[in-house]
Design a protein around this motif. Structure first.
Motif, PDB file in Angstrom:
ATOM      1  N   GLY A  24       0.820  -1.213   0.000  1.00  0.00           N
ATOM      2  CA  GLY A  24       0.000   0.000   0.000  1.00  0.00           C
ATOM      3  C   GLY A  24       0.851   1.258   0.000  1.00  0.00           C
ATOM      4  O   GLY A  24       0.574   2.214  -0.729  1.00  0.00           O
ATOM      5  N   TYR A 154      -9.056   1.925  -0.517  1.00  0.00           N
ATOM      6  CA  TYR A 154      -8.544   1.989  -1.880  1.00  0.00           C
ATOM      7  C   TYR A 154      -9.243   3.110  -2.658  1.00  0.00           C
ATOM      8  O   TYR A 154      -8.616   3.899  -3.363  1.00  0.00           O
ATOM      9  CB  TYR A 154      -8.744   0.635  -2.570  1.00  0.00           C
ATOM     10  CG  TYR A 154      -7.998   0.545  -3.880  1.00  0.00           C
ATOM     11  CD1 TYR A 154      -6.759  -0.081  -3.945  1.00  0.00           C
ATOM     12  CD2 TYR A 154      -8.511   1.124  -5.035  1.00  0.00           C
ATOM     13  CE1 TYR A 154      -6.052  -0.130  -5.136  1.00  0.00           C
ATOM     14  CE2 TYR A 154      -7.819   1.080  -6.223  1.00  0.00           C
ATOM     15  CZ  TYR A 154      -6.590   0.445  -6.282  1.00  0.00           C
ATOM     16  OH  TYR A 154      -5.888   0.409  -7.449  1.00  0.00           O
ATOM     17  N   THR A 178      -3.400   0.881   8.264  1.00  0.00           N
ATOM     18  CA  THR A 178      -2.687   0.879   6.995  1.00  0.00           C
ATOM     19  C   THR A 178      -2.668   2.273   6.392  1.00  0.00           C
ATOM     20  O   THR A 178      -1.626   2.758   5.930  1.00  0.00           O
ATOM     21  CB  THR A 178      -3.339  -0.127   6.021  1.00  0.00           C
ATOM     22  OG1 THR A 178      -3.377  -1.409   6.665  1.00  0.00           O
ATOM     23  CG2 THR A 178      -2.538  -0.249   4.749  1.00  0.00           C
TER      24      THR A 178
END
Lengths: 333, 333
Positions: A24, A154, A178
């Motif tokens: 990521g 995302y 994340t």
């Protein structure tokens, strides 16, 4: 705030999936990565230059970011050796692991001795206020999902990237581990005390330029009974001007809740909009983001066309098609 | 779980309002109170026998409950003297104060030395699970409000009292400090970590007899942007079979949010019901509880009659009229 740039620690990742945090960061903030550090047996590769700790420092890295999940819930001796050496060489360390760096006595002692920071991004480091609900300047868009783990992060990252490419002012606002490691800052919302959730989101998305967009990472789902309170705090604390609906068309039940079916996109649209209009009466649903990974190209295209027809909203899979149509809709607001 | 019965500590309460926690315990659990302990200058009186610590112990008291708010956010020397003596005499101490008993070094040391418990009911003492959304046996009713501080706890306690009087099986399930001190147990929901809120409510209202009612204390409001996430967790974790709508007709704006007006009871009914039907498709709105303190008897009666006509639901002020009509509606479910 985590100092950039990073050296990405991939450890002894058994497979690429174990290193999805590193992936990521590499995908969305490649400029933040000077290289990768891999141990023997590592089966993940970000395509970055392999570096030792020394080489990473020489290339300017300020923080060693643990970009890999560990096995068995403990930090192994092999990892520990690298982490201790990193602190000695002037790195801060950032981690989203469940077991906290600060709870490792040797790491905590070494960090103290060397004056380096250990960032456990699962734990809030700020005393957030209670939300006051006051209207803030600038614009905000929030991704909401029919379920958890459906592509909200995302989608938000793709929106932010597309906006930046067009020269629009935007900030991705991370609300999970994340996302925080990707951008170096944010609020670990699922770890915030109940009374302060909405206030934490207000703190994360403060007054800004009238043409600036905060692209807020969503969490949970209004329809996921385990986490819906967190989603609610995002909607009420974020006071979004625009909502993007996120969906995955092949799920047979809510994640982890076999007795719960997913709502329709129409149900999500109506419920999320009614709630979002409490703090922001002008809020609009502007588009749909679908994770079509399980569909062929043809299936994906015809599904998206059907959705556009059915809901009268642009529908894309940002992974296949980019987020352009969604940004068009936001820019038109 | 706080051991009963209690000796209620009223301290040097400047006025009756400062002792509203003690009043709540006295009103709703009189059998839990052996007496009251007042210091010089106390202007509150529960109508209980005034006792010394010794007399309280002789009468069977196990816990000294701080039933009064303190001034200036600290525990005074006068209070401290009493609290230390109480631990020496075998009392546990329970408190809902913002400043925690456990953070007072002398109290913590004395409690350790004497083996007594300090209950700070603002702080969760349990590691709650993540909610699993599974359907539980038994029945549950939840009070939801058009705003915060609108009578949800009072309504729930009145329902529970009326049910018990009729010989129905019921448990008041406390979700805030005052409720926990009244019943001796519960979940301080606003202090729970976000991810575990709904799980804490599931934990609080477990499987029970098919004809048993959990009467769940509400918190916040779906329309109060500071705390709506907590309310959401109550609706999804509590999976209520029945909702009671709570309202105060003279409020001009949401508590603490001058820019937000209250929703109508119809709006609250529709939104709360849509959300409650996610975990429990059979959920029904069964009645309305109005705090009519600001109205005359005539005004209250005509307002309630108008509501009954308008919404087709029983509407009462449980303080004026008891909760009988609401329990009738629950019993008929």
């Amino acid at each position: 705030m985590i100092e950039t740039p990073y050296l990405l620690f991939l450890g002894d990742a058994p497979d690429p999936l174990a290193a999805k945090v590193a992936q990521g960061i590499k995908d969305w903030r490649p400029d933040n990565c000077v290289g990768q550090l891999r141990l023997e047996g590592c089966n993940a590769d970000m395509g970055l230059t392999d570096m030792t700790l020394e080489e990473g420092r020489a290339a300017g890295a300020k923080t060693l970011v643990i970009g890999v999940a560990n096995r068995g819930g403990k930090i192994s001796a092999k990892w520990k050796e690298v982490l201790l050496a990193a602190l000695d060489q002037g790195y801060d360390i950032a981690s989203g692991l469940h077991n906290l760096l600060r709870h490792e006595k040797d790491l905590a002692a070494k960090a103290q001795e060397t004056g380096r920071a250990l960032h456990d991004v699962r734990i809030p480091e700020v005393e957030y206020p209670i939300a006051d609900g006051k209207k803030r300047t600038g614009k905000r868009v929030l991704a909401v999902g029919t379920d958890c783990s459906i592509g909200k992060m995302y989608t938000a990252l793709a929106l932010d990237a597309e906006m930046k490419q067009r020269g629009m002012k935007s900030s991705f606002r991370a609300t999970g581990q994340t996302g925080i490691l990707i951008t170096g800052e944010g609020v670990p919302l699922d770890a915030v005390i109940a009374d302060f959730m909405a206030g934490a989101v207000e703190w994360l998305t403060p007054d800004n330029d009238p043409d600036h967009w905060d692209v807020i990472e969503g969490q949970g789902s209004l329809y996921h009974v385990s986490y819906s309170g967190v989603t609610m705090a995002l909607i009420h604390g974020g006071q979004p001007d625009a909502l993007i609906l996120c969906h995955e068309p092949t799920r047979t039940h809510m994640r982890g809740l076999p007795d719960y079916s997913l709502p329709s996109l129409e149900e999500l649209r109506d419920l999320a909009l009614a709630l979002a209009r409490i703090p922001n009466p002008g809020c609009q649903v502007v588009g749909i983001s679908v994770n079509t990974k399980a569909l062929s190209d043809d299936e994906a295209n015809s599904y998206l066309a059907e959705l556009e027809e059915r809901l009268g909203l642009p529908a894309v899979d940002p992974y296949r098609h980019g987020a352009g149509k969604l940004v068009d809709a936001l820019a038109a607001l």
